[in-house]
Design a protein around this motif. Structure first.
Motif: not given
Length: 340
Positions: A196-208, A271-282
């Protein structure tokens, strides 16, 4: 020197309950898929694992074939358990999995009872443990009856070799079926581990939704899209990076289209004051149904930076809308076939 963990370790981490269970996991867990095999210095692994526990990371996620070579991540973790963490065993959640190829022949992969239970015994031997806290079916086996695979997981609980069971990369439909079979055997499905990531959102439609209905938790792996959602690839493929080694991240995935998305997401993170990795995890933790997110680490500094993602978990509606413009499928789900 005898390891003494930080006294304030539980003040540094936030924990979430895994579905409707008694298990709470740290919002950031440490995965040993990469960087913990015999190809890396044990002292580096030791420093990362020690620091993880000092930061309140109580969950360490392994699998039988993590390395390289296969089994070596468990062997190294077993050494660290023996030398450093054994006094704190009851504070830890240790997981392992079986499903992918581990040894030659027809009984060395997939979902048969013979393979799963033999693999669990081997994993326990490598780690020097009497039990793991969570044992997963690492992938759905289309050629073995699901009753056999889930029956093997239930037997592992009944034998006292695991406290809980999980599944990884199962579709929503197969997750329902697996949970029903386990329930009939008197065992609850604790958790699902999907990519699961911002580039792989397959779990959102049904699995969650399925997991919420079943009362099971969800812990996402590859939340940084095998490293794509870091600043590492903003200016091309650096020598020595995962993409340059043609491993789990193919350089073919680093397309111009993908890079346009990643650079735009990086601007939002700044703009959020985070690295890209930190934002992706959050971002992966923005949904309360997500119990935890799994990070890897090749250094203590990288681990600390990733864990700092929990310092800024709030997203405004405008930020989420901006992210949604670029957080779209990038055809990087290597595990899609299992979850079809």
């Amino acid at each position: 020197m005898t390891y003494v963990p930080a006294d304030d370790r539980y003040e540094r981490m936030t924990y979430r309950r895994s579905g409707r269970s008694g298990v709470q996991l740290p919002m950031v867990s440490l995965g040993l898929w990469q960087n913990f095999g015999h190809d890396r210095p044990l002292d580096t692994s030791r420093a990362i694992v020690r620091r993880a526990f000092d930061l309140g990371i109580t969950h360490f996620d392994l699998a039988n074939n993590y390395g390289p070579p296969y089994g070596s991540a468990e062997e190294n973790f077993g050494r660290l358990m023996h030398d450093d963490l054994r006094p704190f065993r009851d504070e830890l959640v240790i997981s392992s999995k079986a499903g992918y190829d581990m040894w030659p022949g027809p009984y060395g992969e997939w979902g048969s009872r013979k393979y799963l239970l033999a693999s669990l015994d081997q994993s326990l031997g490598r780690m020097g443990l009497e039990y793991v806290d969570i044992f997963y079916s690492h992938r759905f086996d289309p050629d073995t009856p699901l009753e056999e695979t889930m029956g093997a997981l239930a037997s592992a609980v009944q034998q006292g070799k695991t406290l809980y069971v999980g599944i990884s990369s199962y579709s929503a439909e197969k997750t329902h079926e697996a949970a029903q079979i386990l329930g009939e055997l008197g065992v609850k499905l604790l958790i699902h581990q999907p990519s699961y990531s911002m580039l792989n959102r397959w779990i959102e439609p049904e699995l969650l939704d399925a997991l919420e209905e079943l009362g099971a938790g969800c812990i996402g792996f590859s939340p940084l899209a095998q490293g794509m959602l870091t600043d590492k690839y903003l200016h091309g493929i650096p020598e020595g990076s995962r993409a340059s080694r043609h491993g789990s991240l193919s350089p073919n995935l680093i397309t111009d289209t993908a890079m346009e998305k990643i650079r735009a997401l990086n601007e939002i993170a700044q703009r959020r004051g985070q690295t890209l990795a930190q934002m992706a995890l959050a971002w992966t933790l923005r949904d309360p149904r997500m119990t935890s997110t799994l990070v890897g680490a090749s250094s203590v500094e990288q681990l600390e930076s990733n864990v700092a993602a929990i310092d800024n978990l709030a997203f405004s509606d405008a930020e989420l809308a901006g992210i949604d413009r670029y957080a779209t499928d990038a055809d990087i789900n290597l595990w899609a076939k299992s979850s079809a």
